[in-house]
Design an enzyme around this catalytic site. Structure first.
Site, mmCIF file in Angstrom:
data_model
loop_
_atom_site.group_PDB
_atom_site.id
_atom_site.type_symbol
_atom_site.label_atom_id
_atom_site.label_comp_id
_atom_site.label_asym_id
_atom_site.label_seq_id
_atom_site.Cartn_x
_atom_site.Cartn_y
_atom_site.Cartn_z
ATOM 1 N N ARG A 54 0.825 -1.214 0.000
ATOM 2 C CA ARG A 54 0.000 0.000 0.000
ATOM 3 C C ARG A 54 0.855 1.257 0.000
ATOM 4 N NH1 ARG A 54 -0.224 -4.857 1.232
ATOM 5 N NH2 ARG A 54 0.285 -4.401 3.383
ATOM 6 N N THR A 55 1.923 1.240 0.807
ATOM 7 C CA THR A 55 2.781 2.428 0.871
ATOM 8 C C THR A 55 3.458 2.677 -0.477
ATOM 9 O OG1 THR A 55 3.140 2.395 3.251
ATOM 10 C CG2 THR A 55 4.895 3.341 1.926
ATOM 11 N N CYS A 88 -5.565 -2.601 8.585
ATOM 12 C CA CYS A 88 -4.356 -2.032 7.976
ATOM 13 C C CYS A 88 -4.631 -0.552 7.789
ATOM 14 C CB CYS A 88 -4.053 -2.685 6.625
ATOM 15 S SG CYS A 88 -2.724 -1.852 5.706
ATOM 16 N N ASN A 89 -3.872 0.286 8.484
ATOM 17 C CA ASN A 89 -4.090 1.723 8.396
ATOM 18 C C ASN A 89 -3.920 2.235 6.969
ATOM 19 O OD1 ASN A 89 -4.179 3.038 11.335
ATOM 20 N ND2 ASN A 89 -2.834 1.252 11.393
ATOM 21 N N CYS A 203 0.198 1.982 12.479
ATOM 22 C CA CYS A 203 0.477 0.924 11.503
ATOM 23 C C CYS A 203 0.347 -0.354 12.313
ATOM 24 C CB CYS A 203 1.884 1.064 10.932
ATOM 25 S SG CYS A 203 2.345 -0.349 9.898
#
Lengths: 241, 241
Positions: A54-55, A88-89, A203
């Site tokens: 995601r990041t 999941c943030n 996180c």
């Protein structure tokens, strides 16, 4: 209070990462009141660790995980889930892209954390954030804390990169040693020095590498806040039903 | 060795109990080699704690859980699972009733434990069992250990009832205190006094209440053995594919 008569089926869209998903489910079970198996909530978990990072996607370095999140949501819906939780943030940056297509309510972890901060006594005016660079860049906590008038303080670029992201990658690779804890403790201290009255472990890997004892102010675990929100929802639905 | 190219999707038929399911998934993640999320196995978990109590059914005191197990297996198959694991020893008494209807291979936890015992050095001729009364009554470990010529020793009726079952119920109700540990430690000692060279923690709740340090001989955790068998299967399939 019991959940045993609820028709709610919790859908967990997980795998981001898998250890955080296992930890989240353990927290959901521990948070649920009851004394026998049968008091617990029916839960279906789709844990797909192959979902692109995601990041990396948010920083423009990798594929968009949206199709994977849509697929997982469909699996959960077809399996009978009545609500979706995403432990999941960073994945919450993609919630606006999937929310209208999922066909189920999503209990928004970051929204729940912001609401939770307003219920803490003494009141919290400034909160610090330890999160992935993707979550920080996407402004997820900024947006939600702004709504409640809470100021957000962040690590500087060097701390974000060398302390926070190094620690997150260490936990994801299965390493949880003293070095990881020391990196996160130092990053948390920098936030309290900036006035943070609480630190958000933003996180799902961070609570696995940093204990609440290591921080001078309350350490907020969004996974636990999300678990509590799900249990509250299920028990309310049960009493109403 | 990597699992990242496997097409295997692990299906976990869980909820018996839910804490044991969370613990099993954590063990599966910890057992999987790899350094990033994407190295981990896609997994779908159906955790239905409302499945009627397996021990009560086997002792003739409660409804047959078979329809619930079949429903859960169907959910897992439709979600894309390619193999099923059941992290509940007692539920394996019902495997013969569901195996032909599931349409997927079931990796048999008790069979894997029996096989595992034959690989331990020095060789184990006598193993002790701490398990629910349902598992004991159904003769699940007896049957599998017989195949490999390993003698099984069991707690006497009083120890089974007052130590083992009391501890299992305590863990299921969320209690994991010194009393629970003391009960299980004493029951394990009785087995080693009968000649057990290893003790099987044959109920997924038992490793949550008894640490390996508390027992003089190796404590075999069937959930861990099952996790290792699944990872071995996925990596073998990956190399073959």
């Amino acid at each position: 209070m019991t959940t045993s008569t609820t028709t709610e089926v919790i859908g967990i869209l997980g795998g981001m990462g898998p250890a955080a998903t296992a930890d989240f489910y353990a927290k959901l079970v521990a948070t649920t009141p009851g004394s026998s198996d049968q008091d617990h909530l029916r839960t279906v978990i789709w844990s797909d660790p192959t979902i692109p990072d995601r990041t990396e996607a948010l920083l423009g370095d990798g594929p968009d995980p949206t199709p994977w999140l849509l697929d997982g949501s469909r699996v959960l819906r077809e399996a009978g889930a009545t609500v979706i939780a995403i432990p999941c943030n960073t994945a919450h940056a993609f919630v606006p892209r999937i929310a209208d297509h999922v066909g189920l309510p999503i209990v928004h972890m970051i929204g729940e954390v912001a609401r939770h901060l307003t219920t803490v006594s003494p009141p919290i005016h400034t909160a610090g954030l330890l999160a992935s660079s993707g979550t920080v860049r996407a402004g997820l906590y900024q947006e939600w804390l702004d709504r409640y008038g809470i100021r957000l303080v962040l690590p500087d670029a060097a701390s974000q990169d060398r302390e926070v992201m190094t620690a997150i990658h260490a936990v994801k690779s299965g390493t949880r040693d003293g070095t990881t804890t020391a990196l996160l403790t130092r990053a948390a201290q920098r936030l309290t020095e900036q006035g943070a009255q609480a630190v958000i472990a933003g996180c799902t890997e961070i609570p696995l590498g940093l204990s609440a004892d290591a921080v001078d102010v309350p350490l907020i675990d969004p996974a636990l806040v999300l678990a509590q929100a799900l249990v509250r929802r299920a028990t309310t639905e049960s009493r109403a039903g």
